[in-house]
Design an enzyme around this catalytic site. Sequence first.
Site, PDB file in Angstrom:
ATOM      1  N   GLY A 198       5.887  -4.821  28.938  1.00  0.00           N
ATOM      2  CA  GLY A 198       4.442  -4.729  28.522  1.00  0.00           C
ATOM      3  C   GLY A 198       4.168  -5.084  27.255  1.00  0.00           C
ATOM      4  N   GLY A 246      -8.751  -2.803   8.582  1.00  0.00           N
ATOM      5  CA  GLY A 246      -8.865  -3.900   9.229  1.00  0.00           C
ATOM      6  C   GLY A 246      -9.190  -3.562  10.817  1.00  0.00           C
ATOM      7  N   HIS A 262     -31.951  -8.516  34.830  1.00  0.00           N
ATOM      8  CA  HIS A 262     -32.872  -7.641  34.024  1.00  0.00           C
ATOM      9  C   HIS A 262     -32.769  -6.211  34.406  1.00  0.00           C
ATOM     10  N   GLU A 290      13.963  -8.147  27.626  1.00  0.00           N
ATOM     11  CA  GLU A 290      13.311  -7.052  27.059  1.00  0.00           C
ATOM     12  C   GLU A 290      14.080  -6.145  26.432  1.00  0.00           C
ATOM     13  N   CYS A 327       0.920  -4.543  23.440  1.00  0.00           N
ATOM     14  CA  CYS A 327      -0.305  -4.620  23.822  1.00  0.00           C
ATOM     15  C   CYS A 327      -0.495  -3.276  24.673  1.00  0.00           C
ATOM     16  N   VAL A 387      -2.015  -1.890   7.552  1.00  0.00           N
ATOM     17  CA  VAL A 387      -2.348  -2.932   6.415  1.00  0.00           C
ATOM     18  C   VAL A 387      -1.799  -4.544   7.173  1.00  0.00           C
ATOM     19  N   GLY A 388      -1.692  -4.505   8.290  1.00  0.00           N
ATOM     20  CA  GLY A 388      -1.239  -5.737   8.977  1.00  0.00           C
ATOM     21  C   GLY A 388       0.102  -5.476   9.505  1.00  0.00           C
ATOM     22  N   GLU A 447      -9.519   1.227   1.902  1.00  0.00           N
ATOM     23  CA  GLU A 447      -9.246  -0.267   2.060  1.00  0.00           C
ATOM     24  C   GLU A 447      -9.053  -0.907   0.768  1.00  0.00           C
TER      25      GLU A 447
HETATM   26  P1  FAD Z   1       3.900  -8.380  21.968  1.00  0.00           P
HETATM   27  O1  FAD Z   1       3.237  -7.742  22.854  1.00  0.00           O
HETATM   28  O2  FAD Z   1       4.542  -7.638  20.634  1.00  0.00           O
HETATM   29  O3  FAD Z   1       5.581  -8.168  22.745  1.00  0.00           O
HETATM   30  C1  FAD Z   1       6.790  -8.589  22.312  1.00  0.00           C
HETATM   31  C2  FAD Z   1       7.981  -7.832  23.098  1.00  0.00           C
HETATM   32  O4  FAD Z   1       9.076  -8.590  22.572  1.00  0.00           O
HETATM   33  C3  FAD Z   1       8.094  -6.343  22.727  1.00  0.00           C
HETATM   34  O5  FAD Z   1       8.036  -5.755  24.163  1.00  0.00           O
HETATM   35  C4  FAD Z   1       9.376  -6.368  22.096  1.00  0.00           C
HETATM   36  O6  FAD Z   1       9.872  -4.869  22.694  1.00  0.00           O
HETATM   37  C5  FAD Z   1      10.055  -7.399  22.564  1.00  0.00           C
HETATM   38  N1  FAD Z   1      11.068  -8.037  21.501  1.00  0.00           N
HETATM   39  C6  FAD Z   1      11.001  -8.400  20.240  1.00  0.00           C
HETATM   40  N2  FAD Z   1      12.275  -8.610  20.024  1.00  0.00           N
HETATM   41  C7  FAD Z   1      13.042  -8.861  21.051  1.00  0.00           C
HETATM   42  C8  FAD Z   1      14.371  -9.152  21.218  1.00  0.00           C
HETATM   43  N3  FAD Z   1      15.076  -9.632  19.960  1.00  0.00           N
HETATM   44  N4  FAD Z   1      15.273  -9.138  22.363  1.00  0.00           N
HETATM   45  C9  FAD Z   1      14.512  -8.553  23.437  1.00  0.00           C
HETATM   46  N5  FAD Z   1      13.189  -8.444  23.119  1.00  0.00           N
HETATM   47  C10 FAD Z   1      12.490  -8.331  22.153  1.00  0.00           C
HETATM   48  N6  FAD Z   1      -4.953  -7.672  20.492  1.00  0.00           N
HETATM   49  C11 FAD Z   1      -6.137  -7.776  21.286  1.00  0.00           C
HETATM   50  O7  FAD Z   1      -6.314  -8.955  21.657  1.00  0.00           O
HETATM   51  N7  FAD Z   1      -7.025  -6.664  21.693  1.00  0.00           N
HETATM   52  C12 FAD Z   1      -6.747  -5.483  21.213  1.00  0.00           C
HETATM   53  O8  FAD Z   1      -7.935  -4.552  21.592  1.00  0.00           O
HETATM   54  C13 FAD Z   1      -5.684  -5.257  20.486  1.00  0.00           C
HETATM   55  N8  FAD Z   1      -5.580  -4.017  20.103  1.00  0.00           N
HETATM   56  C14 FAD Z   1      -4.579  -3.766  19.308  1.00  0.00           C
HETATM   57  C15 FAD Z   1      -4.043  -2.271  19.046  1.00  0.00           C
HETATM   58  C16 FAD Z   1      -2.924  -1.876  18.075  1.00  0.00           C
HETATM   59  C17 FAD Z   1      -2.854  -0.622  17.869  1.00  0.00           C
HETATM   60  C18 FAD Z   1      -2.113  -3.033  18.015  1.00  0.00           C
HETATM   61  C19 FAD Z   1      -0.867  -2.565  17.212  1.00  0.00           C
HETATM   62  C20 FAD Z   1      -2.021  -4.399  18.703  1.00  0.00           C
HETATM   63  C21 FAD Z   1      -3.524  -4.581  19.038  1.00  0.00           C
HETATM   64  N9  FAD Z   1      -3.648  -5.881  19.461  1.00  0.00           N
HETATM   65  C22 FAD Z   1      -4.734  -6.299  20.149  1.00  0.00           C
HETATM   66  C23 FAD Z   1      -2.716  -6.966  19.371  1.00  0.00           C
HETATM   67  C24 FAD Z   1      -1.827  -7.410  20.417  1.00  0.00           C
HETATM   68  O9  FAD Z   1      -1.338  -6.167  20.812  1.00  0.00           O
HETATM   69  C25 FAD Z   1      -0.762  -8.390  20.154  1.00  0.00           C
HETATM   70  O10 FAD Z   1      -1.673  -9.517  19.721  1.00  0.00           O
HETATM   71  C26 FAD Z   1      -0.157  -8.821  21.356  1.00  0.00           C
HETATM   72  O11 FAD Z   1       0.681  -7.740  21.960  1.00  0.00           O
HETATM   73  C27 FAD Z   1       0.947  -9.832  20.960  1.00  0.00           C
HETATM   74  O12 FAD Z   1       1.611 -10.388  22.201  1.00  0.00           O
HETATM   75  P2  FAD Z   1       3.128 -11.081  22.224  1.00  0.00           P
HETATM   76  O13 FAD Z   1       3.439 -11.220  23.561  1.00  0.00           O
HETATM   77  O14 FAD Z   1       3.293 -12.045  21.208  1.00  0.00           O
HETATM   78  O15 FAD Z   1       4.023  -9.778  21.412  1.00  0.00           O
HETATM   79  P1  NAI Z   2      -5.596  -6.286   9.656  1.00  0.00           P
HETATM   80  O1  NAI Z   2      -4.966  -7.584   9.104  1.00  0.00           O
HETATM   81  O2  NAI Z   2      -6.707  -6.481  10.717  1.00  0.00           O
HETATM   82  O3  NAI Z   2      -6.199  -5.371   8.691  1.00  0.00           O
HETATM   83  C1  NAI Z   2      -5.335  -4.762   7.441  1.00  0.00           C
HETATM   84  C2  NAI Z   2      -6.410  -4.543   6.529  1.00  0.00           C
HETATM   85  O4  NAI Z   2      -5.612  -3.738   5.478  1.00  0.00           O
HETATM   86  C3  NAI Z   2      -7.383  -5.455   5.756  1.00  0.00           C
HETATM   87  O5  NAI Z   2      -8.390  -4.968   5.660  1.00  0.00           O
HETATM   88  C4  NAI Z   2      -6.389  -5.440   4.262  1.00  0.00           C
HETATM   89  O6  NAI Z   2      -7.421  -5.867   3.338  1.00  0.00           O
HETATM   90  C5  NAI Z   2      -6.014  -4.046   4.278  1.00  0.00           C
HETATM   91  N1  NAI Z   2      -4.904  -3.808   3.243  1.00  0.00           N
HETATM   92  C6  NAI Z   2      -3.884  -4.664   3.055  1.00  0.00           C
HETATM   93  N2  NAI Z   2      -3.127  -4.048   2.029  1.00  0.00           N
HETATM   94  C7  NAI Z   2      -3.578  -3.034   1.771  1.00  0.00           C
HETATM   95  C8  NAI Z   2      -3.195  -1.935   0.816  1.00  0.00           C
HETATM   96  N3  NAI Z   2      -2.058  -1.774   0.172  1.00  0.00           N
HETATM   97  N4  NAI Z   2      -4.254  -0.964   0.723  1.00  0.00           N
HETATM   98  C9  NAI Z   2      -5.381  -0.957   1.335  1.00  0.00           C
HETATM   99  N5  NAI Z   2      -5.789  -1.911   2.202  1.00  0.00           N
HETATM  100  C10 NAI Z   2      -4.806  -2.793   2.489  1.00  0.00           C
HETATM  101  O7  NAI Z   2      -4.112  -5.517  10.330  1.00  0.00           O
HETATM  102  P2  NAI Z   2      -3.965  -4.424  11.237  1.00  0.00           P
HETATM  103  O8  NAI Z   2      -5.254  -3.581  11.311  1.00  0.00           O
HETATM  104  O9  NAI Z   2      -2.950  -3.784  10.782  1.00  0.00           O
HETATM  105  O10 NAI Z   2      -3.990  -5.020  12.624  1.00  0.00           O
HETATM  106  C11 NAI Z   2      -2.988  -5.888  12.942  1.00  0.00           C
HETATM  107  C12 NAI Z   2      -3.340  -6.940  13.911  1.00  0.00           C
HETATM  108  O11 NAI Z   2      -3.327  -6.550  15.051  1.00  0.00           O
HETATM  109  C13 NAI Z   2      -4.801  -7.667  13.680  1.00  0.00           C
HETATM  110  O12 NAI Z   2      -4.776  -8.499  12.592  1.00  0.00           O
HETATM  111  C14 NAI Z   2      -5.201  -8.119  14.754  1.00  0.00           C
HETATM  112  O13 NAI Z   2      -4.650  -9.512  15.077  1.00  0.00           O
HETATM  113  C15 NAI Z   2      -4.325  -7.032  15.959  1.00  0.00           C
HETATM  114  N6  NAI Z   2      -5.259  -5.985  16.402  1.00  0.00           N
HETATM  115  C16 NAI Z   2      -6.414  -6.590  17.268  1.00  0.00           C
HETATM  116  C17 NAI Z   2      -7.254  -5.459  17.703  1.00  0.00           C
HETATM  117  C18 NAI Z   2      -8.256  -6.154  18.613  1.00  0.00           C
HETATM  118  O14 NAI Z   2      -8.473  -7.125  18.919  1.00  0.00           O
HETATM  119  N7  NAI Z   2      -9.452  -5.468  18.780  1.00  0.00           N
HETATM  120  C19 NAI Z   2      -7.101  -4.241  17.553  1.00  0.00           C
HETATM  121  C20 NAI Z   2      -6.082  -3.800  16.743  1.00  0.00           C
HETATM  122  C21 NAI Z   2      -4.932  -4.818  16.023  1.00  0.00           C
END
Ligand code: FAD
Ligand code: NAI
Length: 461
Positions: free
Chosen positions: A38, A179, A440, A33, A41, A266-267, A200
């Site tokens: 962690g 999104g 209930h 790492e 997430c 935006v993703g 959006e």
């Molecule tokens: P990550 O959690 O991204 O972990 C990857 C790890 O690899 C990182 O610690 C990074 O430092 C390490 N790493 C990368 N490259 C290298 C390298 N070359 N060498 C050593 N270490 C490296 N998902 C949900 O299901 N529910 C949610 O509510 C939710 N909310 C989210 C809110 C936000 C703001 C964001 C940004 C994401 C959210 N997600 C949510 C998405 C979720 O966080 C990710 O889908 C999830 O963390 C992916 O897990 P992962 O193990 O693939 O990667």
């Molecule tokens: P997203 O893919 O969910 O949403 C991106 C949004 O940006 C879309 O609505 C898209 O139409 C819009 N968009 C793209 N380009 C744009 C532009 N140039 N101008 C304006 N709008 C634009 O991506 P987001 O919100 O960044 O999250 C990334 C990923 O993280 C999610 O796809 C999801 O997999 C994960 N995530 C999951 C959560 C959960 O499970 N509750 C919470 C937060 C993130």
Amino acid sequence: MNPLDTVIIGSGPGGYVAAIRAAQLGQQVTIIERNVIGGTCLNVGCVPSKALLQAGHTYLSLKHASKYGITATGTLDFTQTQTWKNTQVVEKLRMGVTQLLKKNKVTVLKGEARFSGKNTLSVTSDGKSEDYSFKNCIIATGSRPIEIKAAPFGPRIVDSTGILNTSTLPESLVVIGAGYIGSELAEAMASFGTKVTVIEATPSILPGFNTKLSDLVKRNLTKLGVTLLTDAKVTATQEHADKVTVTYVKGDTTQTVDAELVLVSVGRRPNTDNLNLAAAGLATDPKGLIPVNAQSRTNNPQIYAIGDVVAGLALAHKASYEAKIVAEAIAGHHVAVDYKAMPAVCYTTPEIATTGKTVEEATAAGFSAKATDFPLAANSRAIAAGKTDGFVRIVHDEQSKVILGAQIAGESASEIISTLTVAIETGLTLEDIALTIFPHPTVAEAIMDNTEVGLGFPIHV
Ligand code: FAD
Ligand code: NAI
């Protein structure tokens, strides 16, 4: 060259879960790492965003408690909110995962990993590199935010990590992209009193969800004072000392909006470009994702990939699910991933949650699919909580009555969706649920009530 048995790159919900399960199955496990344990997430994703939403909802409910005969006075100390989130939630969980790795005898190496050959990699930390060979490697390096040309990251133009860690509450915020991240964080910040404008690109917020679900979120955000600009495109941003001017096009007009901070959501793109995958004989698809088979194995038989670096929804529970399958595959078990009942939840108000197939997906898959809805306005627990916005929709096969999918908007949607996920996973019918005794009053009863609608003898509507 130091020999390793199973090595995992990344300690997010993919990496750390794979490490623990692989260790339980008798493998000698090393996790590499580059940052803190962690992953996204726990540190800057799911967990801190839900903590901020919780704090925001608590603040809002106190402000609006007078209808219950409660008058609350007091002010918001946002510094304390952030301290609580960081120390009582994020650090606590990070310590927990670190302990679990230790207890399972997983070796943790701090550093950045890169492949140097088909079964070798180097780990760089503080300018020094060590070389390792491995029997099996799992790539779980996750993803990072996408930057756009019209709004390059800077002191006032930030990604989700920037907004989650802001030390002061911004008076105003522009969110680009509605999104998952944009919608959840727009709600959290608006709950604290920030003036939020959402821009959006598509015609609706949360475009991945059916508009019957996302329209309820839209209504609530509007009620919170959020300005929603859909079908709008940001064309430029200008950072000033105290604000950012955002220029956008909506319809035929170009307009500007000023804000103290801008969140770009935006993703995300997979972290696969700095791994020197070519050295290991691997390539990515055009999106940067690593192609894998049903056991998450790449075209290099010693290397696997899981979580945000492979196709499918980029969600924590998907990464952890794949992690368990991959650890078992390496141990020689006959396993394969099956996404038949993949839940997804957006933690807005109301929460929206989906699992299994929509009626369109089920029809396309050849089922005689039918969807029935049950409104939370007819659910006594939702009425008692004053949270009747929402419904439970269940998709079933008309012939067999087998449950194929569900979509829920409303109070506790994130919790009760699991009942339907179990139903789909185990092949339950509407009758199986209708004859189950639900306590209930609970919101979950809306699931039982819905199955009665599907069977044609509803009690409560
Ligand atoms: P990550 O959690 O991204 O972990 C990857 C790890 O690899 C990182 O610690 C990074 O430092 C390490 N790493 C990368 N490259 C290298 C390298 N070359 N060498 C050593 N270490 C490296 N998902 C949900 O299901 N529910 C949610 O509510 C939710 N909310 C989210 C809110 C936000 C703001 C964001 C940004 C994401 C959210 N997600 C949510 C998405 C979720 O966080 C990710 O889908 C999830 O963390 C992916 O897990 P992962 O193990 O693939 O990667
Ligand atoms: P997203 O893919 O969910 O949403 C991106 C949004 O940006 C879309 O609505 C898209 O139409 C819009 N968009 C793209 N380009 C744009 C532009 N140039 N101008 C304006 N709008 C634009 O991506 P987001 O919100 O960044 O999250 C990334 C990923 O993280 C999610 O796809 C999801 O997999 C994960 N995530 C999951 C959560 C959960 O499970 N509750 C919470 C937060 C993130």
